[in-house]
Design a protein around this motif. Structure first.
Motif: not given
Length: 243
Positions: A73-93
């Motif tokens: 679900x969207x809520x489960x996915x948000x929680x999963x991303x926060x715990x398991x995936x780090x993001x690095x962007x070209x424009x730093x954000x």
């Protein structure tokens, strides 16, 4: 770590479907540093968004750490991303009104981690990216390379097993870009970080252990690179890329 099973991504453009990813199968073991290359429109950015749960496939399964993320679900996915995936962007954000320390701590704040633990983890990370003397600076007071180092530290705040990097050196000159690539390579080697990096730069791709060449939504070439890859190896890969 990552297992893609017959992934397809189709967009509706007007009345016409446009398939960006075509039945892709892929496995990336834990602790691997992978570079994704390809011409514009090849599907590399779409693939990265699918891996990060920022977009959903039309068909197929995407397993990360044995979790099929399209089934969440969207809520489960948000929680999963926060715990398991780090993001690095070209424009730093980075958030311009927050200091280096506050930007790094932001994911921990969102997760409800105590202030004392946030402070300890932030101190570890600014040391890891060599920004201890800039901890109270704002993004506007930093160079592009320094801002990207803050972005990397923020990506690691929750100690995720996977980092997705979208053109992390795209806005940097060669010297600053090399600093960022060396930092990613060191983190990969020292803590066993799994990194998937989209890049158009063959020089940046040399820092990876494996290069995937995408064309028209399909994997055209999957090559493992030895350390100190010879020029002719990259030339052959680029010839495939431009064919």
């Amino acid at each position: 770590m990552i297992h893609l099973n017959d992934i397809q991504k189709t967009y509706e453009i007007g009345k016409h479907p446009f398939t960006v990813i075509k039945g892709m199968n892929l496995k990336i073991p834990k602790g691997e540093f992978v570079a994704i290359m390809g011409p514009s429109g090849s599907g590399k950015s779409t693939l990265l968004q699918l891996l990060g749960g920022l977009d959903s496939p039309t068909n197929g399964e995407i397993f990360i750490e044995k979790t099929n993320i399209p089934s969440l679900s969207e809520k489960e996915l948000t929680y999963f991303r926060r715990r398991n995936i780090g993001f690095i962007f070209q424009n730093y954000q980075l958030l311009p009104t927050m200091t280096v320390a506050e930007n790094i701590a932001f994911p921990m704040e969102a997760e409800g981690i105590s202030k004392s633990k946030q402070k300890r983890r932030t101190a570890e990370l600014v040391q890891a990216v060599d920004l201890e003397d800039k901890i109270n600076f704002f993004p506007s007071q930093l160079s592009g390379g320094q801002q990207q180092r803050v972005s990397i530290a923020r990506a690691l705040a929750m100690n995720p097993p996977l980092v997705l990097a979208d053109e992390p050196t795209g806005n940097l000159d060669r010297k600053r870009g090399t600093e960022i690539l060396n930092l990613l390579d060191r983190l990969h080697r020292e803590i066993g970080l799994t990194i998937v990096m989209v890049t158009h730069d063959p020089y940046a791709a040399r820092f990876a252990e494996r290069i995937l060449l995408l064309k028209d939504g399909e994997i055209q070439s999957d090559s493992r690179l030895a350390e100190g890859v010879e020029d002719h190896v990259m030339e052959n890969l680029l010839a495939k890329l431009n064919a």
